[in-house]
Design an enzyme around this catalytic site. Sequence first.
Site, mmCIF file in Angstrom:
data_model
loop_
_atom_site.group_PDB
_atom_site.id
_atom_site.type_symbol
_atom_site.label_atom_id
_atom_site.label_comp_id
_atom_site.label_asym_id
_atom_site.label_seq_id
_atom_site.Cartn_x
_atom_site.Cartn_y
_atom_site.Cartn_z
ATOM 1 N N GLU A 25 1.021 -1.197 0.065
ATOM 2 C CA GLU A 25 0.113 0.168 0.067
ATOM 3 C C GLU A 25 0.721 1.325 0.054
ATOM 4 O O GLU A 25 2.395 1.006 0.259
ATOM 5 C CB GLU A 25 -1.104 -0.312 1.144
ATOM 6 C CG GLU A 25 -0.337 0.512 2.661
ATOM 7 C CD GLU A 25 -0.915 0.382 3.611
ATOM 8 O OE1 GLU A 25 -1.560 2.361 3.653
ATOM 9 O OE2 GLU A 25 -1.088 -0.549 4.684
ATOM 10 N N LYS A 86 -5.624 10.012 1.008
ATOM 11 C CA LYS A 86 -6.200 8.684 1.127
ATOM 12 C C LYS A 86 -7.580 8.489 0.838
ATOM 13 O O LYS A 86 -8.313 9.068 0.938
ATOM 14 C CB LYS A 86 -6.387 9.034 3.069
ATOM 15 C CG LYS A 86 -5.972 7.779 3.798
ATOM 16 C CD LYS A 86 -6.295 8.350 4.987
ATOM 17 C CE LYS A 86 -6.308 6.438 6.008
ATOM 18 N NZ LYS A 86 -6.291 6.974 7.074
ATOM 19 N N VAL A 106 -5.286 -0.268 3.174
ATOM 20 C CA VAL A 106 -5.611 -1.297 3.209
ATOM 21 C C VAL A 106 -7.129 -2.077 1.996
ATOM 22 O O VAL A 106 -6.656 -2.952 1.580
ATOM 23 C CB VAL A 106 -5.663 -2.596 4.498
ATOM 24 C CG1 VAL A 106 -6.551 -3.091 4.395
ATOM 25 C CG2 VAL A 106 -4.981 -2.600 5.281
ATOM 26 N N ASP A 138 -18.032 4.092 13.991
ATOM 27 C CA ASP A 138 -16.573 4.514 13.610
ATOM 28 C C ASP A 138 -15.850 2.669 12.818
ATOM 29 O O ASP A 138 -15.253 2.297 13.777
ATOM 30 C CB ASP A 138 -15.646 5.459 14.002
ATOM 31 C CG ASP A 138 -14.006 5.140 13.128
ATOM 32 O OD1 ASP A 138 -14.339 4.813 12.171
ATOM 33 O OD2 ASP A 138 -13.429 6.811 13.993
ATOM 34 N N SER A 140 -13.659 0.659 10.707
ATOM 35 C CA SER A 140 -12.978 0.426 8.684
ATOM 36 C C SER A 140 -13.265 -0.083 7.754
ATOM 37 O O SER A 140 -14.152 -1.408 7.841
ATOM 38 C CB SER A 140 -11.399 -0.191 9.273
ATOM 39 O OG SER A 140 -10.736 0.256 8.333
ATOM 40 N N ALA A 141 -13.506 0.253 6.303
ATOM 41 C CA ALA A 141 -13.314 0.159 5.351
ATOM 42 C C ALA A 141 -12.891 -1.188 5.121
ATOM 43 O O ALA A 141 -13.322 -2.559 4.595
ATOM 44 C CB ALA A 141 -13.458 0.830 4.381
ATOM 45 N N ASP A 142 -11.605 -1.256 5.203
ATOM 46 C CA ASP A 142 -10.645 -2.724 5.781
ATOM 47 C C ASP A 142 -11.409 -3.688 5.574
ATOM 48 O O ASP A 142 -10.949 -4.733 5.262
ATOM 49 C CB ASP A 142 -9.417 -2.141 6.511
ATOM 50 C CG ASP A 142 -8.949 -1.709 5.962
ATOM 51 O OD1 ASP A 142 -8.969 -0.802 5.315
ATOM 52 O OD2 ASP A 142 -7.575 -0.996 6.933
ATOM 53 N N LYS A 159 -4.201 -2.672 14.117
ATOM 54 C CA LYS A 159 -3.489 -1.481 15.267
ATOM 55 C C LYS A 159 -4.271 -1.314 16.164
ATOM 56 O O LYS A 159 -5.903 -1.375 16.538
ATOM 57 C CB LYS A 159 -4.011 -0.068 13.557
ATOM 58 C CG LYS A 159 -3.506 0.387 13.177
ATOM 59 C CD LYS A 159 -3.205 1.078 12.098
ATOM 60 C CE LYS A 159 -2.644 1.243 10.367
ATOM 61 N NZ LYS A 159 -3.345 0.962 10.028
#
EC number: 4.2.1.70
Length: 305
Positions: A25, A86, A106, A138, A140-142, A159
């Site tokens: 990435e 981003k 990601v 919230d 993540s779209a990951d 993370k």
Amino acid sequence: MKEYLTYTEEVRHALENNQPVVALETTIISHGMPYPQNLEMAKEVERIIRDNGAVPATIGIMNGKIKIGLTESELEEFATNKSVEKVSRRDFPYILASGKIGATTVAATMIAAQLAGIRVFATGGIGGVHREGEITWDVSADLTELAQTNVAVVCSGAKSILDLGRTLEYLETHGVPVVGYRTDEFPSFFARESGFGVDFRLDTPEEVAALMDTKWQLGLNGGLVIANPVPEADALNHREIEAVIQQALAEAKEKGITGKQVTPFLLDRVKQLTAGKSLQTNIALVKHNAEVAARIAAAYHAKKN
């Protein structure tokens, strides 16, 4: 779709000649580390992948094209240009249509890798459910990408600024296997432990390749998390880093930082509060993940041929 993809000569040759390739990435370069460490890390990670039997394909968006592999000057652009956006799944069409420069997260890297026919991707840590996610929503779209896109992601867990328990619950609900590479415990990015387990432990690249192949042969779409702990010599103490993260989270809340700005702020603040140790650990774990990913890519390539 092919009109949007361009390749470096090295990556094109590898794909045309059926050689193992590892995706990388660019968000980690543009938004995850300061200059010049980000550029040094990017070059070193590519070298590690080549040394371990695969070809690196660092992915980014420039001039209306998805770049599968970057030249040295393009890498430098991502490392130094302050206007790099981003990019996750949501942002893909806008960044491409507008011709802007975009660093892939990601999720976005997984999309691009699948379009290019690349099955293995090395990164630092995946995104996940943020702390207090039950209030903020919230997520993540990951995680949604891992549920639908056929790429194995080699990472040091999620993370540690995230809610790891809820992140793992989300992955379970969406049928994403979480594999501990030579570990029974899910790593927490900066630390080797988290207090949470993995779904399966596998100890060789060949075992991981067999699981990947079986999953996709069965038509079970979606990715895999290959959780590879940071090397012991570079790991931070789990309790100490947790205290630092709590402080950084409180500061982010106080400043009203939300959305895609949260992770870069927290990582930068954690770096400051650990006197740079977290950055050293981040670089070490990315290098280690690149090495393991290259070996898995080579094993998967051998199995398929």
